[in-house]
Design a protein around this motif. Structure first.
Motif, PDB file in Angstrom:
ATOM      1  N   ASP A   1      53.672  -5.122 -14.391  1.00 20.98           N
ATOM      2  CA  ASP A   1      54.741  -4.339 -15.029  1.00 20.98           C
ATOM      3  C   ASP A   1      54.740  -2.932 -14.433  1.00 20.98           C
ATOM      4  N   LYS A   2      55.948  -2.439 -14.105  1.00 17.27           N
ATOM      5  CA  LYS A   2      56.062  -1.112 -13.487  1.00 17.27           C
ATOM      6  C   LYS A   2      55.392  -0.036 -14.357  1.00 17.27           C
ATOM      7  N   GLU A   3      55.602  -0.130 -15.684  1.00 24.27           N
ATOM      8  CA  GLU A   3      55.095   0.889 -16.615  1.00 24.27           C
ATOM      9  C   GLU A   3      53.565   0.958 -16.603  1.00 24.27           C
TER      10      GLU A   3
ATOM     11  N   PRO B   1      49.684   2.312 -11.751  1.00 21.21           N
ATOM     12  CA  PRO B   1      49.399   3.730 -11.490  1.00 21.21           C
ATOM     13  C   PRO B   1      50.478   4.321 -10.578  1.00 21.21           C
ATOM     14  N   ASP B   2      50.816   5.587 -10.851  1.00 20.89           N
ATOM     15  CA  ASP B   2      51.843   6.260 -10.032  1.00 20.89           C
ATOM     16  C   ASP B   2      51.133   7.248  -9.108  1.00 20.89           C
ATOM     17  N   LEU B   3      50.607   6.704  -8.022  1.00 20.40           N
ATOM     18  CA  LEU B   3      49.812   7.493  -7.080  1.00 20.40           C
ATOM     19  C   LEU B   3      50.593   8.698  -6.546  1.00 20.40           C
ATOM     20  N   GLN B   4      51.878   8.442  -6.223  1.00 18.04           N
ATOM     21  CA  GLN B   4      52.708   9.502  -5.631  1.00 18.04           C
ATOM     22  C   GLN B   4      52.761  10.739  -6.516  1.00 18.04           C
ATOM     23  N   ASN B   5      52.762  10.513  -7.852  1.00 19.68           N
ATOM     24  CA  ASN B   5      52.925  11.641  -8.775  1.00 19.68           C
ATOM     25  C   ASN B   5      51.608  12.116  -9.393  1.00 19.68           C
TER      26      ASN B   5
ATOM     27  N   LYS C   1      51.104  14.440  -4.422  1.00 22.30           N
ATOM     28  CA  LYS C   1      50.563  13.619  -3.331  1.00 22.30           C
ATOM     29  C   LYS C   1      51.671  13.067  -2.436  1.00 22.30           C
ATOM     30  N   GLY C   2      52.753  12.603  -3.068  1.00 21.98           N
ATOM     31  CA  GLY C   2      53.807  11.988  -2.251  1.00 21.98           C
ATOM     32  C   GLY C   2      55.149  12.056  -2.931  1.00 21.98           C
ATOM     33  N   ILE C   3      56.197  11.741  -2.178  1.00 27.56           N
ATOM     34  CA  ILE C   3      57.544  11.672  -2.764  1.00 27.56           C
ATOM     35  C   ILE C   3      57.794  10.223  -3.201  1.00 27.56           C
ATOM     36  N   ASN C   4      58.833  10.036  -4.021  1.00 29.34           N
ATOM     37  CA  ASN C   4      59.215   8.680  -4.412  1.00 29.34           C
ATOM     38  C   ASN C   4      60.253   8.169  -3.419  1.00 29.34           C
ATOM     39  N   MET C   5      59.756   7.543  -2.364  1.00 28.31           N
ATOM     40  CA  MET C   5      60.623   7.203  -1.228  1.00 28.31           C
ATOM     41  C   MET C   5      61.735   6.224  -1.572  1.00 28.31           C
ATOM     42  N   SER C   6      61.515   5.382  -2.566  1.00 30.66           N
ATOM     43  CA  SER C   6      62.546   4.384  -2.890  1.00 30.66           C
ATOM     44  C   SER C   6      63.836   5.056  -3.351  1.00 30.66           C
ATOM     45  N   ARG C   7      63.709   6.271  -3.879  1.00 29.79           N
ATOM     46  CA  ARG C   7      64.905   6.961  -4.386  1.00 29.79           C
ATOM     47  C   ARG C   7      65.846   7.386  -3.254  1.00 29.79           C
ATOM     48  N   LEU C   8      65.311   7.507  -2.032  1.00 25.27           N
ATOM     49  CA  LEU C   8      66.143   7.913  -0.891  1.00 25.27           C
ATOM     50  C   LEU C   8      67.165   6.820  -0.574  1.00 25.27           C
TER      51      LEU C   8
HETATM   52  N1  GTP Z   1      55.360   8.628  -0.590  1.00 22.16           N
HETATM   53  C1  GTP Z   1      55.219   7.597   0.247  1.00 22.16           C
HETATM   54  N2  GTP Z   1      55.760   6.406  -0.077  1.00 22.16           N
HETATM   55  C2  GTP Z   1      55.633   5.370   0.818  1.00 22.16           C
HETATM   56  C3  GTP Z   1      54.965   5.540   2.054  1.00 22.16           C
HETATM   57  N3  GTP Z   1      55.016   4.358   2.716  1.00 22.16           N
HETATM   58  C4  GTP Z   1      55.727   3.520   1.948  1.00 22.16           C
HETATM   59  N4  GTP Z   1      56.100   4.106   0.775  1.00 22.16           N
HETATM   60  C5  GTP Z   1      56.997   3.554  -0.251  1.00 22.16           C
HETATM   61  O1  GTP Z   1      56.744   3.785  -1.584  1.00 22.16           O
HETATM   62  C6  GTP Z   1      57.562   2.898  -2.298  1.00 22.16           C
HETATM   63  C7  GTP Z   1      57.414   3.111  -3.759  1.00 22.16           C
HETATM   64  O2  GTP Z   1      58.477   3.975  -4.045  1.00 22.16           O
HETATM   65  P1  GTP Z   1      58.533   4.923  -5.295  1.00 22.16           P
HETATM   66  O3  GTP Z   1      59.865   5.556  -5.212  1.00 22.16           O
HETATM   67  O4  GTP Z   1      57.362   5.819  -5.342  1.00 22.16           O
HETATM   68  O5  GTP Z   1      58.471   3.863  -6.488  1.00 22.16           O
HETATM   69  P2  GTP Z   1      58.544   4.149  -8.041  1.00 22.16           P
HETATM   70  O6  GTP Z   1      57.546   5.194  -8.411  1.00 22.16           O
HETATM   71  O7  GTP Z   1      58.423   2.812  -8.669  1.00 22.16           O
HETATM   72  O8  GTP Z   1      60.022   4.704  -8.198  1.00 22.16           O
HETATM   73  P3  GTP Z   1      60.627   5.663  -9.343  1.00 22.16           P
HETATM   74  O9  GTP Z   1      60.809   4.795 -10.556  1.00 22.16           O
HETATM   75  O10 GTP Z   1      61.919   6.137  -8.795  1.00 22.16           O
HETATM   76  O11 GTP Z   1      59.650   6.785  -9.592  1.00 22.16           O
HETATM   77  C8  GTP Z   1      57.257   1.628  -1.640  1.00 22.16           C
HETATM   78  O12 GTP Z   1      58.209   0.652  -1.739  1.00 22.16           O
HETATM   79  C9  GTP Z   1      57.104   2.076  -0.179  1.00 22.16           C
HETATM   80  O13 GTP Z   1      58.258   1.801   0.573  1.00 22.16           O
HETATM   81  C10 GTP Z   1      54.400   6.801   2.372  1.00 22.16           C
HETATM   82  O14 GTP Z   1      53.808   7.040   3.436  1.00 22.16           O
HETATM   83  N5  GTP Z   1      54.564   7.798   1.435  1.00 22.16           N
END
Ligand code: GTP
Length: 301
Positions: A30-32, A35-39, A88-95
């Motif tokens: 489940d997404k919830e 862990p949200d490593l990026q944040n 740590k990182g951006i949420n790339m899927s949002r792009l």
């Molecule tokens: N930040 C970062 N993300 C990567 C990298 N390589 C791949 N990813 C992507 O990270 C994605 C996860 O996207 P997120 O936008 O963080 O996902 P999420 O947190 O579920 O999305 P939100 O609900 O919008 O917060 C994966 O599908 C990868 O494509 C990287 O080097 N850095």
């Protein structure tokens, strides 16, 4: 006669080639609960100027002063944001999510749309700055000079918009690379007959004044700057009367690479939309295996 092979089922084939069933894992699905490593906040040593994705191919709609006035073309995007030191990182899927949203609405490559896109991107990504860079082949109709035979030509165009939320400001950049004919002045001067000539590539990059971004077709202005200063234009279709004119036109307008960049620079200097520019000319010399190249970079302020 058709030869028959006694194939195992697709599932059996995959198994034979090494596929195994998924394991019953212990990590959440489940997404919830993930862990949200990026944040995860921490001191990550440096802020990052630009992070995101590049080489993203997407269909877009391009408007043009020249025919065809509306065209669908395949563009290549780079979508990036800044990143602060504590993330740590951006949420790339949002792009790509935002790209899909614009695609569903019919993504027209106008500065209006790109401006909205970069601001939304910065907000969605919770970062101070966002940049969209897009390159695409732009097609335009070209008539042959004598018989008006119409064919399609193209140049490589580029748009780049950056939004900075700290100052609520945008920067706008454009670019165009077009091909032309250049005929060597030296060769014309010293030879009893003829003059060597070749295909030259003129690459123009501009920074526009922020308040000048409007409906004017910047692509046509840059194409004109490159082509009208060359020895001759290129054409997709030329019959004999056309070919004679193009050949004579090139002979009447000899150009070194130095002449090219200086003359194109003069046109860009006169263009009120342009704040700064780089112009490069690269001639694929027909009497050498190497190219000749010249560049001018200029800022009006
Ligand atoms: N930040 C970062 N993300 C990567 C990298 N390589 C791949 N990813 C992507 O990270 C994605 C996860 O996207 P997120 O936008 O963080 O996902 P999420 O947190 O579920 O999305 P939100 O609900 O919008 O917060 C994966 O599908 C990868 O494509 C990287 O080097 N850095």
């Amino acid at each position: 006669m058709i030869k028959t092979i006694d194939l195992p089922t697709k599932a059996e084939r995959h198994k034979r080639f090494g596929s195994v069933p998924p394991i019953k894992g212990s990590k959440p699905t489940d997404k919830e609960k993930m862990p949200d490593l990026q944040n995860t906040p921490n001191d990550f040593l440096f802020a990052i100027n630009s992070v995101g994705i590049c080489n993203v191919k997407h269909p877009v709609i391009v408007h043009s002063e020249l025919e065809p006035k509306v065209q669908t073309t395949i563009a290549t995007f780079a979508l990036t944001t800044s990143l602060n030191q504590m993330s740590k990182g951006i949420n790339m899927s949002r792009l790509t999510e935002l790209l899909q949203q614009y695609h569903e609405e019919g993504f027209v490559l106008s500065f209006d749309h790109l401006q909205r896109f970069t601001k939304e991107l910065a907000e969605k990504m919770e970062q101070t700055s966002a940049t969209l860079e897009v390159t695409f082949p732009w097609f335009f109709e070209r008539k042959s000079p004598a018989l008006d035979k119409v064919g399609l030509m193209h140049a490589d165009a580029k748009m780049k918009v950056t939004y900075n939320s700290d100052v609520d400001q945008y920067t706008y950049e454009t670019g165009l690379t077009g091909a032309v004919t250049t005929l060597c002045p030296c060769s014309k001067e010293i030879s009893e007959y003829s003059a060597h000539n070749q295909r030259g590539y003129v690459r123009i990059e501009t920074v526009l004044y922020s308040d000048s971004v409007c409906d004017k077709d910047w692509k046509k202005a840059l194409l004109d700057a490159a082509e009208t200063n060359a020895s001759a234009k290129l054409h997709p279709i030329l019959k004999r009367p056309d070919e004679k004119l193009v050949t004579e036109n090139a002979y009447e307008n000899p150009r070194f690479v130095e002449d090219m960049v200086r003359l194109v620079a003069a046109d860009l200097y006169e263009n009120p939309l342009v704040k700064a520019f780089t112009v490069e000319c690269r001639n694929e010399e027909s009497i050498h295996v190497h190219d000749a190249i010249a560049t001018i970079t200029y800022e009006k302020e």
